[in-house]
Design a protein around this motif. Structure first.
Motif, PDB file in Angstrom:
ATOM      1  N   THR A 669       4.266 -10.678  -1.870  1.00 23.79           N
ATOM      2  CA  THR A 669       4.377  -9.449  -1.084  1.00 23.79           C
ATOM      3  C   THR A 669       5.796  -8.912  -1.131  1.00 23.79           C
ATOM      4  N   TYR A 670       5.893  -7.651  -1.421  1.00 21.87           N
ATOM      5  CA  TYR A 670       7.181  -6.949  -1.417  1.00 21.87           C
ATOM      6  C   TYR A 670       7.091  -5.865  -0.354  1.00 21.87           C
ATOM      7  N   SER A 671       8.077  -5.832   0.559  1.00 19.01           N
ATOM      8  CA  SER A 671       8.006  -4.853   1.639  1.00 19.01           C
ATOM      9  C   SER A 671       9.385  -4.286   1.945  1.00 19.01           C
ATOM     10  N   PHE A 672       9.383  -3.121   2.541  1.00 19.18           N
ATOM     11  CA  PHE A 672      10.627  -2.472   2.958  1.00 19.18           C
ATOM     12  C   PHE A 672      10.275  -1.351   3.931  1.00 19.18           C
ATOM     13  N   THR A 673      11.301  -0.818   4.579  1.00 18.99           N
ATOM     14  CA  THR A 673      11.130   0.285   5.511  1.00 18.99           C
ATOM     15  C   THR A 673      11.918   1.486   5.014  1.00 18.99           C
ATOM     16  N   CYS A 674      11.298   2.677   5.056  1.00 18.80           N
ATOM     17  CA  CYS A 674      11.935   3.919   4.635  1.00 18.80           C
ATOM     18  C   CYS A 674      12.229   4.795   5.849  1.00 18.80           C
ATOM     19  N   LYS A 675      13.437   5.362   5.890  1.00 17.75           N
ATOM     20  CA  LYS A 675      13.796   6.292   6.962  1.00 17.75           C
ATOM     21  C   LYS A 675      14.410   7.555   6.366  1.00 17.75           C
ATOM     22  N   SER A 676      13.976   8.688   6.885  1.00 21.74           N
ATOM     23  CA  SER A 676      14.510   9.971   6.446  1.00 21.74           C
ATOM     24  C   SER A 676      14.072  11.023   7.455  1.00 21.74           C
ATOM     25  N   PRO A 677      14.619  12.248   7.400  1.00 19.06           N
ATOM     26  CA  PRO A 677      14.339  13.243   8.437  1.00 19.06           C
ATOM     27  C   PRO A 677      12.867  13.613   8.558  1.00 19.06           C
ATOM     28  N   LEU A 678      12.482  13.948   9.794  1.00 13.54           N
ATOM     29  CA  LEU A 678      11.148  14.447  10.083  1.00 13.54           C
ATOM     30  C   LEU A 678      10.918  15.774   9.359  1.00 13.54           C
ATOM     31  N   ASN A 679       9.679  16.070   9.067  1.00 11.67           N
ATOM     32  CA  ASN A 679       9.264  17.316   8.397  1.00 11.67           C
ATOM     33  C   ASN A 679       9.709  17.383   6.940  1.00 11.67           C
ATOM     34  N   THR A 680       9.996  16.236   6.344  1.00 12.30           N
ATOM     35  CA  THR A 680      10.309  16.185   4.918  1.00 12.30           C
ATOM     36  C   THR A 680       9.363  15.198   4.242  1.00 12.30           C
ATOM     37  N   THR A 681       9.293  15.288   2.933  1.00 16.39           N
ATOM     38  CA  THR A 681       8.374  14.462   2.151  1.00 16.39           C
ATOM     39  C   THR A 681       9.149  13.456   1.325  1.00 16.39           C
ATOM     40  N   ASN A 682       8.704  12.223   1.380  1.00 18.17           N
ATOM     41  CA  ASN A 682       9.327  11.183   0.572  1.00 18.17           C
ATOM     42  C   ASN A 682       8.569  11.007  -0.744  1.00 18.17           C
ATOM     43  N   VAL A 683       9.321  10.968  -1.831  1.00 17.80           N
ATOM     44  CA  VAL A 683       8.797  10.571  -3.136  1.00 17.80           C
ATOM     45  C   VAL A 683       9.689   9.449  -3.620  1.00 17.80           C
ATOM     46  N   MET A 684       9.102   8.399  -4.191  1.00 19.62           N
ATOM     47  CA  MET A 684       9.920   7.263  -4.623  1.00 19.62           C
ATOM     48  C   MET A 684       9.331   6.568  -5.838  1.00 19.62           C
ATOM     49  N   VAL A 686       9.256   2.688  -7.480  1.00 18.82           N
ATOM     50  CA  VAL A 686       9.483   1.284  -7.154  1.00 18.82           C
ATOM     51  C   VAL A 686       9.173   0.437  -8.384  1.00 18.82           C
ATOM     52  N   LEU A 687      10.138  -0.337  -8.836  1.00 21.05           N
ATOM     53  CA  LEU A 687       9.933  -1.229  -9.980  1.00 21.05           C
ATOM     54  C   LEU A 687       9.213  -2.489  -9.514  1.00 21.05           C
ATOM     55  N   LEU A 688       8.154  -2.874 -10.233  1.00 24.80           N
ATOM     56  CA  LEU A 688       7.375  -4.068  -9.904  1.00 24.80           C
ATOM     57  C   LEU A 688       7.130  -4.879 -11.180  1.00 24.80           C
ATOM     58  N   PRO A 689       6.918  -6.186 -11.046  1.00 24.55           N
ATOM     59  CA  PRO A 689       6.646  -6.986 -12.261  1.00 24.55           C
ATOM     60  C   PRO A 689       5.289  -6.688 -12.884  1.00 24.55           C
ATOM     61  N   GLY A 690       4.394  -6.116 -12.111  1.00 26.06           N
ATOM     62  CA  GLY A 690       3.071  -5.753 -12.628  1.00 26.06           C
ATOM     63  C   GLY A 690       2.391  -4.792 -11.678  1.00 26.06           C
ATOM     64  N   ALA A 691       1.241  -4.300 -12.079  1.00 30.11           N
ATOM     65  CA  ALA A 691       0.518  -3.339 -11.247  1.00 30.11           C
ATOM     66  C   ALA A 691       0.147  -3.970  -9.914  1.00 30.11           C
ATOM     67  N   PRO A 692       0.339  -3.243  -8.811  1.00 23.44           N
ATOM     68  CA  PRO A 692       0.039  -3.817  -7.501  1.00 23.44           C
ATOM     69  C   PRO A 692      -1.461  -3.895  -7.251  1.00 23.44           C
ATOM     70  N   LYS A 693      -1.873  -4.889  -6.441  1.00 21.43           N
ATOM     71  CA  LYS A 693      -3.281  -4.979  -6.040  1.00 21.43           C
ATOM     72  C   LYS A 693      -3.599  -3.915  -5.000  1.00 21.43           C
ATOM     73  N   ASN A 694      -2.699  -3.751  -4.055  1.00 22.91           N
ATOM     74  CA  ASN A 694      -2.846  -2.671  -3.084  1.00 22.91           C
ATOM     75  C   ASN A 694      -1.502  -2.347  -2.443  1.00 22.91           C
ATOM     76  N   VAL A 695      -1.456  -1.184  -1.833  1.00 21.46           N
ATOM     77  CA  VAL A 695      -0.247  -0.713  -1.166  1.00 21.46           C
ATOM     78  C   VAL A 695      -0.640  -0.254   0.223  1.00 21.46           C
ATOM     79  N   VAL A 696       0.069  -0.770   1.240  1.00 18.34           N
ATOM     80  CA  VAL A 696      -0.235  -0.420   2.630  1.00 18.34           C
ATOM     81  C   VAL A 696       0.994   0.224   3.246  1.00 18.34           C
ATOM     82  N   LEU A 697       0.817   1.423   3.802  1.00 21.65           N
ATOM     83  CA  LEU A 697       1.904   2.130   4.470  1.00 21.65           C
ATOM     84  C   LEU A 697       1.588   2.241   5.954  1.00 21.65           C
ATOM     85  N   THR A 698       2.576   1.864   6.762  1.00 17.72           N
ATOM     86  CA  THR A 698       2.387   1.831   8.203  1.00 17.72           C
ATOM     87  C   THR A 698       3.426   2.695   8.876  1.00 17.72           C
ATOM     88  N   GLY A 699       2.994   3.562   9.789  1.00 18.05           N
ATOM     89  CA  GLY A 699       3.898   4.441  10.513  1.00 18.05           C
ATOM     90  C   GLY A 699       4.649   3.716  11.604  1.00 18.05           C
TER      91      GLY A 699
END
Length: 736
Positions: A669-684, A686-699
């Motif tokens: 499992t690889y995890s991190f927290t992203c912070k940036s201003p409200l009312n903006t859109t994040n695009v990112m 992420v380098l991984l050793p292989g294709a992920p099984k799933n991605v979960v984003l939590t507010g």
């Protein structure tokens, strides 16, 4: 063994690793102060830029951005509560100082201490905010009413910005009193003679030198009395810009003040879009001007090793449209990154006007809107690269060692015009720099005031200079120049020496010196005639080449630079030891994983510059992975080169329109927290050793984000994510 070490080895034993990509400190327990921004407002979710430092502006705020309902201390605390280190900035030449001007502070009316022009009109920065003649009484007010208060609030870094005296000013009673005090004789109107103009501007220069010295000395002493080490910085426009805009400021002389700890180079679209001449055409050349502006700031401080922040602004003071802002932001942003020894940044001024201001949707429309989502995404991806931008020993591509000499006195001759001699748009400076910069030569600047430092000319092979637009304030600089030439340097002196300031009463024609022009003293030290003709003059291991043309002639006339280019090319090849002087249409720098490219127009070469991929295009808000990038003439690029990732087996964020915290890799499992201003859109990406099984984003409230987008790019092994930003953080969990 401490608890942290025990935890680390327990994790290793369990087959896991935990790491923080962006530490909160700069090592040795010090808080990071790599990135900053300035604001007069309190913390708001829509302006949470996530730089290291929030520079809180003004005890009473900013004149153009009035603060209501919040005290200075409350504004400071609001940023501290969100994890920011807090600093303080205010203007030394203007600000919310109405209590001083209207007599509330000491019972005396002080509006007559503003800067006044010949017509008798005060020069205003805003309503009841004049540009100031920094009198002794005003400095007392600044210390007691502002500096003391911010130090009492626990602030240990103070920025006194924009020490500015307008060249067209100098007619107020306050200035006349300062004149008599400094020179010992009555004031003389600057418009009556070149000498009066020179004396007037020298005084303006000295007044703000003394103002900063006095205020900063007080700040350090008062801080010390409270057990604090107060640091003092000067946010200032470049010498290039102040000279072009006809403003006088202390600039390079501040290096002699022990109470100055560093600077912010205030360079942005508004300064860099000032038109200049090249090949007979006057137009905006934003990238080239920005490159020279940042260069003049770097060279001003490099020998002193003081801290330098480079500033850029995603918009500017003048109202334009969003497309205009984007294009010129990329140009100035690229220019700052081409200085690999500078890695501290003010990522933006005034985030409130950037995120909440209304600007035109296009050049031909009166419709106004807030910052478009695509532009805020791009901007945030760009400023987040600054949090990681490394210092580099790499050099910008191109023939190195061509430098232009400049001095603070560039600001002294700009206004008014005397005896018909003009220097349109500072062409006597640009006439030495643009002929080379426009042909892909990374020309640098050297400050006359810094010649006593051995480092100043260490990397210069050919030094270009002229006294058509500046004068040496002291003879010592000539001794240093002569020594450098004698030891093998090549000096190219360009000038007719016939501007009206050549004959003002100064050191070169008074006392033991009787030279018709200051260059005569310099030439004499190198065994030359006082008025040598055009040609070569050997001296020691080096030589002097005299070209009897003012530099403005090289750029104000079409192909006017041909002789300069030919002679410098010959001298460079013969004397520099660096081979042929190469002309091209591009500038490139490899800086850690980043590729920085600028391709120049108005050049005999018209090809694009190709960077082989895979690269992530950081000037594209979609952050695409490209197999190659072709940068066209007149364009710039900032690329993340995926081929230069140090540890490709370790999951890591390569690019993001948010700042990443709490980065962990444990088991699968690889995890991190992203912070940036409200009312903006994040695009990112992420380098991984292989294709992920799933991605979960939590507010921030623990809710699962259902509308997030993601895709896998097998060629670069990067996961692409897109979701709404949150200042309180979005947690990303990737299961491999």
């Amino acid at each position: 063994m401490n608890k942290k070490a025990v935890l680390y080895f327990m994790l290793i034993a369990a087959g896991a690793s935990v790491f923080m990509k962006r530490p909160d400190d700069g090592g040795k327990g010090k808080k990071r102060e790599k990135t900053t921004f300035q604001t007069s407002q309190h913390w708001k979710p829509v302006t949470d830029t996530r730089a290291d430092v929030a520079i809180v502006y003004g005890v009473g705020g900013n004149p153009s951005d009035r603060v209501k309902g919040k005290t200075f201390e409350e504004r400071v605390q609001s940023w501290r509560d969100r994890g920011y280190t807090t600093h303080f900035m205010t203007g030394i030449a203007w600000g919310e100082y109405q209590d001083y001007f209207t007599g509330k502070w000491d019972g005396q009316w002080h509006l007559n201490e503003g800067q006044v022009q010949r017509s008798g009109d005060t020069i205003w920065h805003g309503h009841m905010v004049p540009y100031i003649v920094p009198t002794e009484n005003f400095l007392k007010y600044m210390k007691e009413k502002h500096v003391k208060r911010v130090i009492d609030a626990g602030i240990d870094a103070i920025y006194m910005e924009e020490p500015e005296f307008w060249a067209r000013a100098g007619y107020s009673d306050a200035f006349k009193r300062e004149w008599k005090k400094y020179y010992g004789f009555d004031w003389r109107p600057q418009h009556e003679s070149p000498e009066n103009t020179y004396l007037s501007n020298k005084l303006k220069y000295q007044l703000y030198f003394n103002a900063l010295k006095e205020v900063f000395t007080y700040a350090k002493e008062y801080g010390k009395s409270k057990g604090m080490n107060v640091r003092c910085y000067v946010p200032t426009h470049s010498l290039v810009n102040y000279s072009q805009w006809m403003i006088v400021s202390p600039e390079a002389s501040l290096a002699s003040l022990d109470c100055v700890d560093g600077y912010i180079a205030q360079v942005w679209t508004g300064t860099s879009r000032e038109p200049n001449f090249f090949n007979g055409k006057e137009k905006e050349r934003v990238f080239e001007t920005a490159f020279l502006e940042y260069g003049s700031m770097e060279s001003m401080t490099a020998p002193t090793h003081r801290k330098m922040f480079f500033l850029t602004d995603p918009i500017e003071d003048r109202a334009r449209d969003w497309a205009d802002y984007k294009k010129n932001y990329e140009a100035t942003f690229t220019a700052q990154l081409l200085y690999p020894k500078i890695a501290d940044y003010e990522v933006m001024p005034w985030p409130d006007r950037i995120y909440e201001g209304l600007y035109r949707t296009s050049a031909n429309s009166d419709k106004r809107e807030r910052i478009p989502q695509h532009y805020s995404t791009q901007m945030q991806a760009m400023i987040n690269t600054l949090n990681d931008m490394p210092v580099s020993e790499n050099k910008v591509s191109g023939s190195a060692g061509i430098s232009v000499l400049m001095a603070n006195s560039l600001m002294f001759q700009r206004f008014p015009v005397h005896q018909g001699y003009e220097d349109p748009q500072l062409s006597n400076f640009y006439g030495l720099a643009l002929p080379f910069l426009k042909r892909g030569v990374p020309v640098s600047t050297v400050h006359l005031e810094n010649l006593a430092y051995k480092e100043t000319l260490a990397n210069t092979r050919v030094l270009l200079m002229s006294y058509s637009n500046m004068k040496p304030l002291k003879p010592d600089a000539h001794t240093e120049l002569a020594r450098w030439v004698k030891n093998g340097g090549v000096l190219v002196y360009c000038g007719r020496d016939n501007d009206p300031y050549q004959t003002i009463k100064e050191w070169w024609n008074t006392g033991e010196h009787r030279y018709a022009a200051p260059s005569g003293h310099l030439f004499g030290l190198m065994n030359m005639d006082e008025k040598p003709g055009e040609g070569r003059y050997p001296y020691g291991k080096g030589l002097v080449y005299v070209l009897r043309s003012d530099p403005k002639e090289f750029v104000m006339q079409e192909k006017g630079d041909s002789k300069l280019l030919a002679e410098v090319s010959r001298l460079y090849a013969e004397k520099s030891g660096a081979g042929k002087l190469v002309f091209k249409n591009s500038m490139y720098l490899e800086r850690g994983p980043y590729d920085i490219v600028a391709v120049l127009d108005e050049n005999e070469h018209s090809q694009s510059y190709r960077v082989k991929g895979p690269v992530i295009d950081l000037y594209d808000p979609a952050l695409p992975v490209l197999s190659e990038k072709n940068v066209q003439p007149g364009e710039q690029a900032l690329l993340y080169n995926a081929g230069r990732v140090k540890d490709k087996t370790r999951p890591q964020v390569l690019a993001s329109a948010s700042r990443v915290y709490e980065e962990k890799f444990q088991g699968k499992t690889y995890s991190f927290t992203c912070k940036s201003p409200l009312n903006t859109t994040n695009v990112m990406r992420v380098l991984l050793p292989g294709a992920p099984k799933n991605v979960v984003l939590t507010g921030p409230s623990g809710e699962i984000l259902r509308d997030a987008e993601n895709s896998w790019d097998a060629s670069s092994k990067t996961l692409w994510l897109r979701f709404a930003n949150q200042p309180d953080g979005v947690q990303v969990k990737v299961n491999l």
